[in-house]
Design a protein around this motif. Structure first.
Motif, PDB file in Angstrom:
ATOM      1  N   HIS A  54      -3.940   7.820  -4.599  1.00  0.00           N
ATOM      2  CA  HIS A  54      -5.118   8.470  -4.001  1.00  0.00           C
ATOM      3  C   HIS A  54      -5.015   9.980  -4.150  1.00  0.00           C
ATOM      4  O   HIS A  54      -5.983  10.653  -4.531  1.00  0.00           O
ATOM      5  CB  HIS A  54      -5.230   8.081  -2.531  1.00  0.00           C
ATOM      6  CG  HIS A  54      -6.500   8.548  -1.868  1.00  0.00           C
ATOM      7  ND1 HIS A  54      -6.692   9.868  -1.469  1.00  0.00           N
ATOM      8  CD2 HIS A  54      -7.644   7.893  -1.545  1.00  0.00           C
ATOM      9  CE1 HIS A  54      -7.891   9.982  -0.924  1.00  0.00           C
ATOM     10  NE2 HIS A  54      -8.489   8.803  -0.966  1.00  0.00           N
ATOM     11  N   GLN A  73      -6.783   0.542  -9.815  1.00  0.00           N
ATOM     12  CA  GLN A  73      -7.650  -0.139  -8.851  1.00  0.00           C
ATOM     13  C   GLN A  73      -8.549   0.857  -8.112  1.00  0.00           C
ATOM     14  O   GLN A  73      -9.756   0.615  -7.932  1.00  0.00           O
ATOM     15  CB  GLN A  73      -6.812  -0.926  -7.843  1.00  0.00           C
ATOM     16  CG  GLN A  73      -6.128  -2.151  -8.423  1.00  0.00           C
ATOM     17  CD  GLN A  73      -5.720  -3.143  -7.349  1.00  0.00           C
ATOM     18  OE1 GLN A  73      -6.541  -3.550  -6.537  1.00  0.00           O
ATOM     19  NE2 GLN A  73      -4.452  -3.535  -7.349  1.00  0.00           N
ATOM     20  N   LEU A  74      -7.980   1.986  -7.675  1.00  0.00           N
ATOM     21  CA  LEU A  74      -8.765   2.955  -6.920  1.00  0.00           C
ATOM     22  C   LEU A  74      -9.789   3.669  -7.804  1.00  0.00           C
ATOM     23  O   LEU A  74     -10.928   3.903  -7.379  1.00  0.00           O
ATOM     24  CB  LEU A  74      -7.836   3.978  -6.262  1.00  0.00           C
ATOM     25  CG  LEU A  74      -6.992   3.457  -5.101  1.00  0.00           C
ATOM     26  CD1 LEU A  74      -5.979   4.505  -4.659  1.00  0.00           C
ATOM     27  CD2 LEU A  74      -7.875   3.036  -3.929  1.00  0.00           C
ATOM     28  N   VAL A  76      -3.262  -7.634  -4.542  1.00  0.00           N
ATOM     29  CA  VAL A  76      -1.997  -7.645  -5.263  1.00  0.00           C
ATOM     30  C   VAL A  76      -1.775  -9.052  -5.803  1.00  0.00           C
ATOM     31  O   VAL A  76      -2.469  -9.994  -5.442  1.00  0.00           O
ATOM     32  CB  VAL A  76      -0.820  -7.213  -4.371  1.00  0.00           C
ATOM     33  CG1 VAL A  76      -1.015  -5.791  -3.889  1.00  0.00           C
ATOM     34  CG2 VAL A  76      -0.654  -8.151  -3.178  1.00  0.00           C
ATOM     35  N   PHE A  79      -0.066   3.501  -3.208  1.00  0.00           N
ATOM     36  CA  PHE A  79      -1.496   3.750  -3.085  1.00  0.00           C
ATOM     37  C   PHE A  79      -1.797   5.130  -2.497  1.00  0.00           C
ATOM     38  O   PHE A  79      -2.780   5.768  -2.885  1.00  0.00           O
ATOM     39  CB  PHE A  79      -2.165   2.642  -2.265  1.00  0.00           C
ATOM     40  CG  PHE A  79      -2.463   1.408  -3.077  1.00  0.00           C
ATOM     41  CD1 PHE A  79      -3.706   1.211  -3.650  1.00  0.00           C
ATOM     42  CD2 PHE A  79      -1.478   0.450  -3.286  1.00  0.00           C
ATOM     43  CE1 PHE A  79      -3.985   0.085  -4.408  1.00  0.00           C
ATOM     44  CE2 PHE A  79      -1.735  -0.685  -4.045  1.00  0.00           C
ATOM     45  CZ  PHE A  79      -2.995  -0.875  -4.605  1.00  0.00           C
ATOM     46  N   LEU A 135      -9.176  -4.031  -3.069  1.00  0.00           N
ATOM     47  CA  LEU A 135      -7.750  -3.944  -3.353  1.00  0.00           C
ATOM     48  C   LEU A 135      -7.107  -5.311  -3.199  1.00  0.00           C
ATOM     49  O   LEU A 135      -7.410  -6.053  -2.267  1.00  0.00           O
ATOM     50  CB  LEU A 135      -7.062  -2.958  -2.395  1.00  0.00           C
ATOM     51  CG  LEU A 135      -7.601  -1.534  -2.356  1.00  0.00           C
ATOM     52  CD1 LEU A 135      -6.763  -0.704  -1.399  1.00  0.00           C
ATOM     53  CD2 LEU A 135      -7.602  -0.911  -3.739  1.00  0.00           C
ATOM     54  N   ASN A 140      -0.854   0.849 -11.266  1.00  0.00           N
ATOM     55  CA  ASN A 140      -1.763  -0.211 -10.841  1.00  0.00           C
ATOM     56  C   ASN A 140      -2.672   0.281  -9.718  1.00  0.00           C
ATOM     57  O   ASN A 140      -3.883   0.030  -9.729  1.00  0.00           O
ATOM     58  CB  ASN A 140      -0.954  -1.429 -10.376  1.00  0.00           C
ATOM     59  CG  ASN A 140      -1.810  -2.528  -9.780  1.00  0.00           C
ATOM     60  OD1 ASN A 140      -2.162  -2.472  -8.607  1.00  0.00           O
ATOM     61  ND2 ASN A 140      -2.126  -3.525 -10.574  1.00  0.00           N
ATOM     62  N   ALA A 141      -2.099   0.981  -8.747  1.00  0.00           N
ATOM     63  CA  ALA A 141      -2.896   1.509  -7.633  1.00  0.00           C
ATOM     64  C   ALA A 141      -3.944   2.494  -8.127  1.00  0.00           C
ATOM     65  O   ALA A 141      -5.103   2.469  -7.677  1.00  0.00           O
ATOM     66  CB  ALA A 141      -1.982   2.177  -6.613  1.00  0.00           C
ATOM     67  N   LEU A 193       0.831  -1.212   0.000  1.00  0.00           N
ATOM     68  CA  LEU A 193       0.000   0.000   0.000  1.00  0.00           C
ATOM     69  C   LEU A 193       0.863   1.258   0.000  1.00  0.00           C
ATOM     70  O   LEU A 193       1.091   1.861  -1.038  1.00  0.00           O
ATOM     71  CB  LEU A 193      -0.941  -0.009   1.207  1.00  0.00           C
ATOM     72  CG  LEU A 193      -2.065  -1.047   1.198  1.00  0.00           C
ATOM     73  CD1 LEU A 193      -2.855  -0.957   2.497  1.00  0.00           C
ATOM     74  CD2 LEU A 193      -2.984  -0.837   0.009  1.00  0.00           C
ATOM     75  N   LYS A 234       5.513  -5.761  -7.885  1.00  0.00           N
ATOM     76  CA  LYS A 234       5.857  -5.292  -6.555  1.00  0.00           C
ATOM     77  C   LYS A 234       6.930  -6.182  -5.944  1.00  0.00           C
ATOM     78  O   LYS A 234       6.779  -7.411  -5.889  1.00  0.00           O
ATOM     79  CB  LYS A 234       4.626  -5.290  -5.650  1.00  0.00           C
ATOM     80  CG  LYS A 234       4.884  -4.683  -4.282  1.00  0.00           C
ATOM     81  CD  LYS A 234       5.195  -3.208  -4.394  1.00  0.00           C
ATOM     82  CE  LYS A 234       5.572  -2.593  -3.069  1.00  0.00           C
ATOM     83  NZ  LYS A 234       5.870  -1.157  -3.209  1.00  0.00           N
ATOM     84  N   LEU A 261      -8.288   3.770   2.038  1.00  0.00           N
ATOM     85  CA  LEU A 261      -7.643   2.489   1.750  1.00  0.00           C
ATOM     86  C   LEU A 261      -8.139   1.420   2.719  1.00  0.00           C
ATOM     87  O   LEU A 261      -8.321   0.256   2.329  1.00  0.00           O
ATOM     88  CB  LEU A 261      -6.123   2.634   1.841  1.00  0.00           C
ATOM     89  CG  LEU A 261      -5.479   3.508   0.760  1.00  0.00           C
ATOM     90  CD1 LEU A 261      -3.981   3.616   0.985  1.00  0.00           C
ATOM     91  CD2 LEU A 261      -5.771   2.974  -0.634  1.00  0.00           C
TER      92      LEU A 261
END
Length: 346
Positions: free
Chosen positions: A139, A177-178, A311, A135, A309, A173-174, A131, A341, A300
């Motif tokens: 955000h 996803q968000l 991975v 992430f 979320l 990627n983050a 995270l 990652k 999150l």
């Protein structure tokens, strides 16, 4: 306990595995038994510093991100934290203690509860260590625009289109996803068919291979009425500034979080940006407003509870695992641009 440290700046070879005494948490701190340490580009960049051979005193433990279990608290920290599974962010920012250690000290303000959930291929310590920087950065990129939401979640980006450049990277990627969790239409750019598969697994609605396709033409084709996107999450402003501006709708934000050019300047198309009232926004997670970071941590947590979320390759983020005695190799893998990652398992 075992820790990885460096006492001078330089390449991965300056990292050493040492035995240290278990530290006691000071006021406002918790001691975390680390289960996973996440490795980010900022870790090797900090290790290299401004050039090799510069002394580092006291010895620095690398690693901003991680996940583990709180096993002791310092003065002013509620005892209820003991035994709580947590994810850790910014552990080593202007501090000696990072997450590349069996036990580490972290300000209680930089840990958050890690939900005890299960799912297909879902390991909470893997997710928690992944995270942190990626992430939190994503955000901020998705919430910093003038008319955008301050929180993310279902419906908050509905009706908006987000362009994520470099969708196979950790922040990309983050962001996918968000944004998908928040009901945006997500377009992303990649450089190969393999990376296209990863971006699609993350949840991108449309994937553009910029080496084979014209990004601007594809965006205009995808967006209804041939319009532009509302937000650009930009990984390479030195190369992509002109393309980003041409993809942007009036009033859009172009948000960049990376400086792989090592301090190179960015040429912004001024007249086109003025005509469209574009906002150019730069993001560094360490120095972003505390309130924005707190909102990200809250969101999150909500996303994890909702199962939004994950991975692993099935979510577009392959995991590369190393042991604590392989942190040098882990740093080298990130520095070479490993797709996915990099995690250190303890």
């Amino acid at each position: 306990m075992r820790s990885v440290v460096y006492t001078e700046t330089g390449g991965p070879e300056v990292l050493r595995l040492v035995e240290e005494a278990v530290p006691e948490p000071g006021p406002g701190e918790v001691r975390v038994r680390v289960r996973r340490s996440g490795v980010n580009p900022t870790d090797w960049k900090s290790r290299e510093g401004r050039g090799p051979g510069r002394g580092v005193d006291p010895a620095q433990v690398p690693g901003q991100d991680g996940a583990g279990v709180v096993e002791a608290v310092g003065a002013g920290v509620p005892g209820a934290w003991v035994g709580v599974d947590v994810w850790v962010y910014e552990a080593a920012f202007r501090r000696r203690w990072g997450t590349a250690s069996e036990q580490t000290l972290v300000p209680v303000t930089h840990v958050a509860p890690l939900p005890d959930l299960a799912g297909d291929g879902w390991d909470k310590f893997d997710v928690g260590a992944a995270l942190g920087i990626p992430f939190l950065t994503a955000h901020r990129c998705l919430t910093v625009h003038e008319e955008g939401p301050r929180h993310l979640g279902p419906g908050t980006l509905q009706g908006r289109t987000v362009l994520v450049t470099g969708g196979a990277g950790a922040v990309g990627n983050a962001a996918i996803q968000l944004a998908r969790w928040s009901d945006a239409t997500v377009i992303t750019t990649v450089s190969s068919p393999q990376k296209a598969q990863l971006a699609a697994a993350a949840g991108a609605d449309h994937v553009v291979d910029y080496r084979r396709q014209d990004v601007v033409e594809e965006v205009r084709r995808i967006v209804p009425g041939g319009g532009g996107v509302d937000v650009v999450v930009e990984v390479d402003p030195q190369r992509n500034a002109g393309t980003a501006a041409r993809c942007a709708a009036p009033g859009a934000s172009i948000v960049t979080y990376a400086d792989d050019g090592g301090g190179a300047e960015v040429a912004v198309p001024v007249r086109a940006s003025m005509r469209a009232n574009l906002r150019w926004q730069f993001v560094l997670v360490y120095t972003e407003p505390a309130a924005a970071k707190a909102r990200a941590v809250e969101d999150l947590g909500t996303a994890m509870v909702a199962g939004a979320l994950a991975v692993g390759e099935h979510r577009g983020l392959p995991l590369h695992r190393f042991g604590l005695d392989q942190v040098a190799e882990a740093h080298a893998a990130v520095q070479r641009g490993a797709v996915g990652k990099v995690l250190v398992e303890l």
